[in-house]
Design an enzyme around this catalytic site. Structure first.
Site, short mmCIF file in Angstrom:
data_model
loop_
_atom_site.label_atom_id
_atom_site.label_comp_id
_atom_site.label_asym_id
_atom_site.label_seq_id
_atom_site.Cartn_x
_atom_site.Cartn_y
_atom_site.Cartn_z
CE1 TYR A 125 -53.51 30.92 -9.81
CE2 TYR A 125 -52.21 29.82 -8.12
CZ TYR A 125 -52.30 30.69 -9.20
OH TYR A 125 -51.16 31.32 -9.65
CG HIS A 143 -52.08 36.77 -8.42
ND1 HIS A 143 -53.08 35.85 -8.17
CD2 HIS A 143 -51.43 36.31 -9.53
CE1 HIS A 143 -53.02 34.88 -9.06
NE2 HIS A 143 -52.03 35.15 -9.91
#
Length: 330
Positions: free
Chosen positions: A56, A141
């Site tokens: 992110y 992830h």
């Protein structure tokens, strides 16, 4: 705000979680001050679970989240981050990271790495950016195209770190249910993070994943409850899973909104509350970029949703007849 333990771990998460992708400049930039105020407002509303990832904003989300939480007692909140993408510096690289969805300079590149060494390196980098001495929950992830090394190398390393006490709970985060179900069958996870596949518009997670999680004692965190915007504000031009919503889904979302309004409930409130009707679901994670959004999410989750609303959604075929709803769960 109610809290739930994850699996057999001692980690407890609030029913509302702060998704920190947006304060990593997801799609558009926010300032440091705006990011800090978003975190502080969520805290004031009772949120104690904050989720981030190196992906992110090329680490910006982790840095901002860590800075905003620095003054808070460490034993009063839970942070999750993720492994699978290593950040490697690209000195002097021109341009930005918008091709990957983040309005930040291209100071680093991402490299997939689900090796045991990659897991350790990723966590060390996250700890440094967050300014913390531990991460409470670590997710693998998006291992969609890396199931082999994620299962054979990354998971055993996370399991080892959990036994060492380096991390409190481990899990996998993805946008699909099928591979998450495989991880639950073949490993010993505490939690999975399922994005977009258990919402008022998409109950794909109900087929196998959620019943399996219940049977195995694995808790589920649900992300993407608004399906990237359509369930927050259904209108022409709204997005569904980050692309323009197809006409049939827009029509369905408008029907959901009409029923909700008939019962005096904002669609956002029903969308937030719905996943918590399933006994496997411990928390709903909402991406938040501002104090206003943080305040709204807490207000919507606290809004009363009558059983009659869920009953009408079933009667009209807008929800499956056998789907569990929050009134039944309580």
């Amino acid at each position: 705000m109610d809290q739930n333990a994850l699996g057999r771990s001692t980690v407890r998460v609030t029913e509302l979680a702060f998704g920190a992708a947006a304060i990593g400049n997801l799609f558009t930039a926010v300032t440091d001050a705006e990011a800090e105020q978003a975190v502080h407002t969520a805290w004031d509303a009772g949120v104690r679970y904050f989720d981030t990832a190196p992906h992110y904003g090329l680490g910006l989300s982790e840095r901002r989240l860590g800075a905003a939480l620095r003054s808070r007692p460490r034993n009063q909140y839970v942070v999750s981050s993720k492994v699978g993408r290593l950040l490697e510096p690209t000195p002097g690289a021109p341009g930005d990271d918008l091709a990957n969805g983040f309005a930040v300079p291209a100071t680093h590149r991402r490299r997939w790495d689900f090796s045991a060494r990659g897991v350790r390196r990723s966590i060390e980098g996250s700890l440094e950016r967050l300014g913390l001495d531990r991460i409470d929950i670590v997710y693998l992830h998006d291992p969609d195209d890396h199931a082999g090394p994620a299962l054979d190398q990354a998971y055993p390393e996370l399991d080892r770190m959990r036994r060492e006490g380096t991390v409190g709970a481990i899990g996998v985060g993805m946008n699909q249910a099928d591979l998450l179900a495989r991880f639950i069958r073949e490993t010993d996870l505490d939690a999975v993070l399922l994005a977009g596949r258990y919402t008022l518009l998409d109950q794909g997670g109900l087929t196998e994943l959620l019943p399996l999680a219940t049977d195995r004692g694995v808790d589920v965190v649900i992300g993407g409850v608004f399906n990237s915007g359509l369930l927050a504000d259904p209108r022409p031009g709204a997005t569904y899973d980050y692309t323009a919503a197809p006409p049939d889904l827009l029509s369905r979302a408008l029907d959901l909104k009409t029923v909700c309004e008939r019962h005096g409930v904002p669609l956002r409130a029903a969308a937030l509350r719905f996943p918590l009707g399933h006994p496997a679901v411990a928390s709903v994670l909402v991406g938040t970029r501002s104090a206003a959004e943080a305040r709204d999410a807490a207000t919507m989750l606290a809004h009363a949703v009558p059983d009659a609303l869920w009953a009408e959604l079933r009667e009209r075929g807008l929800l499956p007849v056998d789907v569990p709803t929050p009134g039944e769960a309580s």
